[in-house]
Design a protein around this motif. Sequence first.
Motif, PDB file in Angstrom:
ATOM      1  N   THR A 287       0.862  -1.187   0.000  1.00 58.38           N
ATOM      2  CA  THR A 287       0.000   0.000   0.000  1.00 58.38           C
ATOM      3  C   THR A 287       0.889   1.225   0.000  1.00 58.38           C
ATOM      4  O   THR A 287       1.808   1.327   0.824  1.00 58.38           O
ATOM      5  CB  THR A 287      -0.913   0.036   1.236  1.00 58.38           C
ATOM      6  OG1 THR A 287      -1.687  -1.167   1.285  1.00 58.38           O
ATOM      7  CG2 THR A 287      -1.849   1.238   1.181  1.00 58.38           C
ATOM      8  N   VAL A 288       0.636   2.155  -0.929  1.00 64.49           N
ATOM      9  CA  VAL A 288       1.445   3.360  -1.021  1.00 64.49           C
ATOM     10  C   VAL A 288       0.543   4.584  -1.105  1.00 64.49           C
ATOM     11  O   VAL A 288      -0.622   4.510  -1.505  1.00 64.49           O
ATOM     12  CB  VAL A 288       2.363   3.320  -2.261  1.00 64.49           C
ATOM     13  CG1 VAL A 288       3.367   2.191  -2.156  1.00 64.49           C
ATOM     14  CG2 VAL A 288       1.556   3.209  -3.550  1.00 64.49           C
ATOM     15  N   VAL A 289       1.100   5.718  -0.677  1.00 68.78           N
ATOM     16  CA  VAL A 289       0.413   7.006  -0.794  1.00 68.78           C
ATOM     17  C   VAL A 289       0.955   7.712  -2.027  1.00 68.78           C
ATOM     18  O   VAL A 289       2.180   7.770  -2.235  1.00 68.78           O
ATOM     19  CB  VAL A 289       0.643   7.873   0.460  1.00 68.78           C
ATOM     20  CG1 VAL A 289       0.010   9.245   0.284  1.00 68.78           C
ATOM     21  CG2 VAL A 289       0.090   7.174   1.695  1.00 68.78           C
ATOM     22  N   THR A 290       0.056   8.246  -2.838  1.00 73.89           N
ATOM     23  CA  THR A 290       0.472   8.961  -4.045  1.00 73.89           C
ATOM     24  C   THR A 290      -0.208  10.325  -4.095  1.00 73.89           C
ATOM     25  O   THR A 290      -1.109  10.631  -3.307  1.00 73.89           O
ATOM     26  CB  THR A 290       0.096   8.179  -5.317  1.00 73.89           C
ATOM     27  OG1 THR A 290      -1.333   8.173  -5.467  1.00 73.89           O
ATOM     28  CG2 THR A 290       0.600   6.738  -5.257  1.00 73.89           C
ATOM     29  N   ASN A 291       0.241  11.141  -5.052  1.00 70.14           N
ATOM     30  CA  ASN A 291      -0.469  12.376  -5.359  1.00 70.14           C
ATOM     31  C   ASN A 291      -1.193  12.194  -6.683  1.00 70.14           C
ATOM     32  O   ASN A 291      -1.171  11.110  -7.287  1.00 70.14           O
ATOM     33  CB  ASN A 291       0.488  13.567  -5.390  1.00 70.14           C
ATOM     34  CG  ASN A 291       1.633  13.359  -6.371  1.00 70.14           C
ATOM     35  OD1 ASN A 291       1.553  12.518  -7.262  1.00 70.14           O
ATOM     36  ND2 ASN A 291       2.696  14.130  -6.213  1.00 70.14           N
ATOM     37  N   TRP A 455      -0.577  11.911   8.555  1.00 76.38           N
ATOM     38  CA  TRP A 455      -1.313  11.343   7.414  1.00 76.38           C
ATOM     39  C   TRP A 455      -0.764  11.822   6.077  1.00 76.38           C
ATOM     40  O   TRP A 455      -0.912  11.151   5.066  1.00 76.38           O
ATOM     41  CB  TRP A 455      -2.783  11.743   7.572  1.00 76.38           C
ATOM     42  CG  TRP A 455      -3.772  11.112   6.622  1.00 76.38           C
ATOM     43  CD1 TRP A 455      -4.327   9.884   6.730  1.00 76.38           C
ATOM     44  CD2 TRP A 455      -4.347  11.723   5.461  1.00 76.38           C
ATOM     45  NE1 TRP A 455      -5.229   9.669   5.719  1.00 76.38           N
ATOM     46  CE2 TRP A 455      -5.261  10.803   4.920  1.00 76.38           C
ATOM     47  CE3 TRP A 455      -4.206  12.960   4.848  1.00 76.38           C
ATOM     48  CZ2 TRP A 455      -6.016  11.056   3.782  1.00 76.38           C
ATOM     49  CZ3 TRP A 455      -4.961  13.231   3.702  1.00 76.38           C
ATOM     50  CH2 TRP A 455      -5.844  12.278   3.169  1.00 76.38           C
ATOM     51  N   SER A 456      -0.105  12.982   6.077  1.00 80.62           N
ATOM     52  CA  SER A 456       0.265  13.660   4.826  1.00 80.62           C
ATOM     53  C   SER A 456       1.782  13.707   4.639  1.00 80.62           C
ATOM     54  O   SER A 456       2.464  14.521   5.267  1.00 80.62           O
ATOM     55  CB  SER A 456      -0.281  15.095   4.821  1.00 80.62           C
ATOM     56  OG  SER A 456      -1.664  15.113   5.079  1.00 80.62           O
ATOM     57  N   PRO A 457       2.336  12.884   3.765  1.00 80.23           N
ATOM     58  CA  PRO A 457       3.766  13.024   3.459  1.00 80.23           C
ATOM     59  C   PRO A 457       4.001  14.270   2.613  1.00 80.23           C
ATOM     60  O   PRO A 457       3.074  14.843   2.036  1.00 80.23           O
ATOM     61  CB  PRO A 457       4.069  11.756   2.660  1.00 80.23           C
ATOM     62  CG  PRO A 457       2.762  11.340   2.069  1.00 80.23           C
ATOM     63  CD  PRO A 457       1.711  11.764   3.045  1.00 80.23           C
TER      64      PRO A 457
END
Length: 466
Positions: A287-291, A455-457
């Motif tokens: 699971t990854v965070v993206t923009n 929560w926000s990189p």
Amino acid sequence: MTDPTETTPDAPAPALQWAPASPAPKRRRWGLRIGVPAAVATVGLVAASLVLIAPGTAVAGVPVGFLTAGAASDAIAQRLANTTVTLGEGGPSVTGAQLGAIVDAGTLAGQAYHDRPLWNVAQWFGDTADAEIDLDATTATAALQQVAPESFTAPTPAAIVFADDGYIVTPAVDGRGIDLDVVTAALQDAFSSGRSDVVIDPTAGPVSATATTEKAQATADRLNAMLAEIGFYVGDERTVPVSPADAASWLTITTDDTGEFVVTADAARIQEVVDSLDIDQKVIDGTVVTNAAGDVLREIVTGQDGRVLGDTSGVAAAFAAQLASGSGVYELPVAVTPQKTTELERLLEVDLSKQRLYLKENGKVVDTWLISSGRPGAVTYQGHYSIGWKTASQDMQGTARDSGKKYTQEDVPWVMYFNGNQAFHGAYWHNNFGNVMSAGCVNMPPAKAKKIYDWSPVGVDVWIHA
């Protein structure tokens, strides 16, 4: 008197009496008896002219006229084999055969017949053809050493040994012996001039080892490069590294007759490692965070492909062959189950008209709460931004755009800048969220500020709108 030969008109002619005639002798056919042998001889001469070398032909002083190419080849080789080299006046002698002298007699004889066949009279008694000879170094050295041992000191070959984490070279040391170039030149001169023997000065000179320092260093360099990457691989991953010391225990380094270094690997030792391989693993989806641009900003769950080791019955032998050829990368037979990666496109959305912040993942709201944005005259600017810099605590100071007054606020928590000096942060000095209160930033309760901070990189999208 009446002539008995005279006849009367009516009288019959008398019968003539002769002696019995001898049979006529049979005519002798000398032409046939002489012609057949002559024809046979002519045919034989013609046939011979088609397979024999012209008279007066010589190869390196060896007469080969009236010989077939095969016989000429034997004569050339025999002559070289019997040519004698004597080491100093009255010294010991060795023959070309003992020295391992080599000449391409077959090609030379074949060329002599091709250039000067017997049938081509114009090529009779031509110039002597040259013949280049060579010596087998190992055979020649052994023969000379046997008859003149006092002239020889054996060279020390270069060696390769493993020390610490790599291979190092022990340089070769020259020995002493009779110079083979001198022997070759003398034997060549005698052979080419048709002499059966020659005397040389047996002065000893340096003798290099066939296993030279240069050959050893080149081999050591290849081995060390192999040790740097040796291991069992799954794709590009060195799943099971092999230490240099363990790898060296698998390898044996020898030299061949030409001084080249030969590397062999012990498959049985490798098998011990193969039997202990344990590389199976379960698949883990990531699971990854993206923009919005698709850039990966953070890895929440590290993904992992699943894999199961396949048949290893031939691995040790195959790896041993690879190591002998200089490759230390062995790709294991595995069945791979690729991981699946879930992308969470995160967005911090501020609705100024509602004084509310929305936390969105893949377009869906996952949390929301009230905030306080900039006052009239010191508004929070609308637009699309992204988090550029974060700090857990900061003293803030500046001049309010609406009043012109300077301000200082110490220990502002959980600060995240998105547009110049405008930022999200916690506010411990008021509790009037849902109403404009700030000098341009978006503030909220400290606990909420920490939540979006975690929560926000850096790189998360920000959308400010009314």
